[in-house]
Design a protein around this motif. Sequence first.
Motif, PDB file in Angstrom:
ATOM      1  N   LEU A   1       5.234  -2.456   4.738  1.00  0.00           N
ATOM      2  CA  LEU A   1       4.526  -3.497   5.489  1.00  0.00           C
ATOM      3  C   LEU A   1       3.250  -3.885   4.743  1.00  0.00           C
ATOM      4  N   LEU A   2       2.529  -2.911   4.248  1.00  0.00           N
ATOM      5  CA  LEU A   2       1.311  -3.195   3.492  1.00  0.00           C
ATOM      6  C   LEU A   2       1.633  -4.003   2.236  1.00  0.00           C
ATOM      7  N   ARG A   3       2.727  -3.654   1.583  1.00  0.00           N
ATOM      8  CA  ARG A   3       3.140  -4.433   0.399  1.00  0.00           C
ATOM      9  C   ARG A   3       3.461  -5.872   0.776  1.00  0.00           C
TER      10      ARG A   3
ATOM     11  N   ILE B   1       1.502  -4.516  13.544  1.00  0.00           N
ATOM     12  CA  ILE B   1       1.801  -5.478  14.605  1.00  0.00           C
ATOM     13  C   ILE B   1       3.314  -5.625  14.632  1.00  0.00           C
ATOM     14  N   VAL B   2       3.939  -5.180  15.716  1.00  0.00           N
ATOM     15  CA  VAL B   2       5.400  -5.207  15.799  1.00  0.00           C
ATOM     16  C   VAL B   2       5.840  -6.020  17.016  1.00  0.00           C
TER      17      VAL B   2
ATOM     18  N   HIS C   1      11.146  -7.608  15.376  1.00  0.00           N
ATOM     19  CA  HIS C   1      10.667  -7.181  14.056  1.00  0.00           C
ATOM     20  C   HIS C   1       9.933  -5.846  14.154  1.00  0.00           C
ATOM     21  N   PRO C   2      10.684  -4.765  14.431  1.00  0.00           N
ATOM     22  CA  PRO C   2      10.039  -3.452  14.549  1.00  0.00           C
ATOM     23  C   PRO C   2       9.446  -2.946  13.234  1.00  0.00           C
ATOM     24  N   GLU C   3       9.833  -3.570  12.112  1.00  0.00           N
ATOM     25  CA  GLU C   3       9.270  -3.200  10.816  1.00  0.00           C
ATOM     26  C   GLU C   3       7.849  -3.724  10.656  1.00  0.00           C
ATOM     27  N   GLY C   4       7.449  -4.658  11.516  1.00  0.00           N
ATOM     28  CA  GLY C   4       6.101  -5.195  11.514  1.00  0.00           C
ATOM     29  C   GLY C   4       6.018  -6.593  10.956  1.00  0.00           C
ATOM     30  N   VAL C   5       5.130  -7.373  11.553  1.00  0.00           N
ATOM     31  CA  VAL C   5       4.867  -8.746  11.105  1.00  0.00           C
ATOM     32  C   VAL C   5       3.459  -8.868  10.535  1.00  0.00           C
TER      33      VAL C   5
ATOM     34  N   ALA D   1       5.404 -16.003   7.304  1.00  0.00           N
ATOM     35  CA  ALA D   1       6.618 -16.379   8.035  1.00  0.00           C
ATOM     36  C   ALA D   1       6.461 -16.218   9.541  1.00  0.00           C
ATOM     37  N   PHE D   2       5.455 -15.470   9.978  1.00  0.00           N
ATOM     38  CA  PHE D   2       5.281 -15.186  11.402  1.00  0.00           C
ATOM     39  C   PHE D   2       4.016 -15.813  11.981  1.00  0.00           C
ATOM     40  N   GLN D   3       3.301 -16.594  11.193  1.00  0.00           N
ATOM     41  CA  GLN D   3       2.088 -17.230  11.686  1.00  0.00           C
ATOM     42  C   GLN D   3       2.429 -18.376  12.625  1.00  0.00           C
ATOM     43  N   GLY D   4       1.489 -18.708  13.497  1.00  0.00           N
ATOM     44  CA  GLY D   4       1.668 -19.814  14.430  1.00  0.00           C
ATOM     45  C   GLY D   4       2.489 -19.470  15.655  1.00  0.00           C
TER      46      GLY D   4
END
Length: 171
Positions: free
Chosen positions: A16-18, A59-60, A64-68, A93-96
């Motif tokens: 997720l950090l990457r 933030i999951v 998207h349990p891997e995180g957004v 991809a998850f903004q807005g």
Amino acid sequence: MTDVVLRPWSAGDLDLLRRNNAPELMEHLGGPESEAKLLARHARYLRGWEDGSSRMFAIVTPEHPEGVGAIGFWPRDEGGRELFEVGWAVQAAFQGRGYARAALAQVIAEAHRVDPARAIAAYPRVDNDPSNALCRRAGFVLEGVEEFEFPKGTWLPSNVWVLPAPAPGTA
């Protein structure tokens, strides 16, 4: 409100950090970090939970349990005024979709639970319109502009947004 959960940062969140290290997410923070710096940041996020120095969250969402994205807070002394500084990133991809707003509301509640007498501050770059708008919508007060060094060697103007501590008995 958007269905967002904050999950305490874990060893499995390095990917997720990457993903959060994308150029479009790091443009206001001096650009993407090297792998070595990412590994150090990941270790710092984990250590923060162990020693109580910070609280970082993934933030999951159910989809998207891997995180957004990621959000967290840590203590900061600003000229004798003890605050919590908050920072966040939501992948492009998850903004807005309201994820940052929902996550910020939850992290504010957690920071107030940890220390209800402490104000919360955010320092987005002056030209980071989405983060500045998020601060405004969350009730932060714009106190001014300061030059901050981040990353080391890069000084840029940032807005100083502060959410005052709630009045006693209202947290």
